[in-house]
Design a protein around this motif. Sequence first.
Motif, mmCIF file in Angstrom:
data_model
loop_
_atom_site.group_PDB
_atom_site.id
_atom_site.type_symbol
_atom_site.label_atom_id
_atom_site.label_comp_id
_atom_site.label_asym_id
_atom_site.label_seq_id
_atom_site.Cartn_x
_atom_site.Cartn_y
_atom_site.Cartn_z
ATOM 1 N N ASN A 7 0.830 -1.189 0.000
ATOM 2 C CA ASN A 7 0.000 0.000 0.000
ATOM 3 C C ASN A 7 0.871 1.247 0.000
ATOM 4 O O ASN A 7 1.696 1.443 0.874
ATOM 5 N N ALA A 8 0.673 2.087 -1.014
ATOM 6 C CA ALA A 8 1.409 3.340 -1.054
ATOM 7 C C ALA A 8 0.847 4.289 -0.004
ATOM 8 O O ALA A 8 -0.358 4.377 0.159
ATOM 9 N N PRO A 9 1.709 4.975 0.719
ATOM 10 C CA PRO A 9 1.226 5.868 1.786
ATOM 11 C C PRO A 9 0.441 7.049 1.234
ATOM 12 O O PRO A 9 0.782 7.605 0.203
ATOM 13 N N ASN A 10 -0.598 7.413 1.933
ATOM 14 C CA ASN A 10 -1.385 8.621 1.657
ATOM 15 C C ASN A 10 -2.205 8.542 0.386
ATOM 16 O O ASN A 10 -2.824 9.509 0.008
ATOM 17 N N THR A 11 -2.209 7.425 -0.291
ATOM 18 C CA THR A 11 -3.027 7.305 -1.486
ATOM 19 C C THR A 11 -3.744 5.975 -1.473
ATOM 20 O O THR A 11 -3.247 4.998 -0.931
ATOM 21 N N ALA A 12 -4.907 5.943 -2.077
ATOM 22 C CA ALA A 12 -5.647 4.694 -2.185
ATOM 23 C C ALA A 12 -5.119 3.918 -3.379
ATOM 24 O O ALA A 12 -5.752 3.805 -4.411
ATOM 25 N N THR A 13 -3.902 3.441 -3.244
ATOM 26 C CA THR A 13 -3.239 2.780 -4.362
ATOM 27 C C THR A 13 -2.607 1.481 -3.896
ATOM 28 O O THR A 13 -2.001 1.433 -2.831
ATOM 29 N N ILE A 14 -2.774 0.455 -4.699
ATOM 30 C CA ILE A 14 -2.110 -0.814 -4.423
ATOM 31 C C ILE A 14 -1.160 -1.121 -5.567
ATOM 32 O O ILE A 14 -1.544 -1.075 -6.732
ATOM 33 N N ILE A 15 0.076 -1.373 -5.220
ATOM 34 C CA ILE A 15 1.066 -1.756 -6.222
ATOM 35 C C ILE A 15 1.626 -3.105 -5.816
ATOM 36 O O ILE A 15 2.013 -3.288 -4.664
ATOM 37 N N CYS A 16 1.653 -4.036 -6.762
ATOM 38 C CA CYS A 16 2.140 -5.360 -6.397
ATOM 39 C C CYS A 16 3.640 -5.317 -6.155
ATOM 40 O O CYS A 16 4.356 -4.484 -6.680
ATOM 41 N N CYS A 17 4.082 -6.227 -5.329
ATOM 42 C CA CYS A 17 5.475 -6.205 -4.891
ATOM 43 C C CYS A 17 6.445 -6.567 -6.009
ATOM 44 O O CYS A 17 7.632 -6.261 -5.927
ATOM 45 N N HIS A 18 5.952 -7.219 -7.064
ATOM 46 C CA HIS A 18 6.828 -7.475 -8.205
ATOM 47 C C HIS A 18 7.272 -6.160 -8.824
ATOM 48 O O HIS A 18 8.421 -6.004 -9.242
ATOM 49 N N ILE A 19 6.350 -5.210 -8.884
ATOM 50 C CA ILE A 19 6.676 -3.905 -9.453
ATOM 51 C C ILE A 19 7.483 -3.083 -8.457
ATOM 52 O O ILE A 19 8.482 -2.450 -8.815
ATOM 53 N N MET A 20 7.034 -3.101 -7.206
ATOM 54 C CA MET A 20 7.692 -2.291 -6.182
ATOM 55 C C MET A 20 9.142 -2.717 -5.969
ATOM 56 O O MET A 20 10.039 -1.889 -5.896
ATOM 57 N N GLU A 21 9.363 -4.028 -5.877
ATOM 58 C CA GLU A 21 10.670 -4.516 -5.455
ATOM 59 C C GLU A 21 11.515 -5.031 -6.617
ATOM 60 O O GLU A 21 12.732 -4.956 -6.594
ATOM 61 N N ASN A 22 10.843 -5.562 -7.635
ATOM 62 C CA ASN A 22 11.583 -6.189 -8.732
ATOM 63 C C ASN A 22 11.594 -5.359 -9.998
ATOM 64 O O ASN A 22 12.094 -5.791 -11.029
ATOM 65 N N LYS A 23 10.977 -4.154 -9.932
ATOM 66 C CA LYS A 23 10.929 -3.261 -11.084
ATOM 67 C C LYS A 23 10.253 -3.924 -12.287
ATOM 68 O O LYS A 23 10.610 -3.682 -13.425
ATOM 69 N N ALA A 24 9.262 -4.760 -11.988
ATOM 70 C CA ALA A 24 8.518 -5.395 -13.071
ATOM 71 C C ALA A 24 7.670 -4.342 -13.785
ATOM 72 O O ALA A 24 7.232 -3.371 -13.171
ATOM 73 N N PRO A 25 7.443 -4.504 -15.085
ATOM 74 C CA PRO A 25 6.618 -3.553 -15.824
ATOM 75 C C PRO A 25 5.165 -3.629 -15.386
ATOM 76 O O PRO A 25 4.670 -4.697 -15.035
ATOM 77 N N ILE A 26 4.492 -2.488 -15.413
ATOM 78 C CA ILE A 26 3.075 -2.439 -15.072
ATOM 79 C C ILE A 26 2.274 -2.838 -16.302
ATOM 80 O O ILE A 26 2.255 -2.146 -17.311
ATOM 81 N N LEU A 27 1.616 -3.994 -16.214
ATOM 82 C CA LEU A 27 0.864 -4.516 -17.357
ATOM 83 C C LEU A 27 -0.635 -4.406 -17.156
ATOM 84 O O LEU A 27 -1.404 -4.584 -18.086
#
Length: 53
Positions: A7-27
């Motif tokens: 969960n990104a702070p202060n925003t209603a946003t969910i980013i999967c950990c593959h993108i957050m930690e592994n720099k996976a492309p957002i598909l």
Amino acid sequence: MGFPFCNAPNTATIICCHIMENKAPILYVSHDEDDGMWQFLCGRKHTVDEAVK
Ligand SMILES: [Zn+2]
């Protein structure tokens, strides 16, 4: 491991950990009209049932 989303702070946003930690492309981007939550996913398999509540 456990919950595969971050969960990104202060925003209603969910980013999967593959993108957050592994720099996976957002598909896959999802915007929930009801609560305004954004989801940025890499398109791989996740335990989505746990993420969408
Ligand atoms: Zn992912």
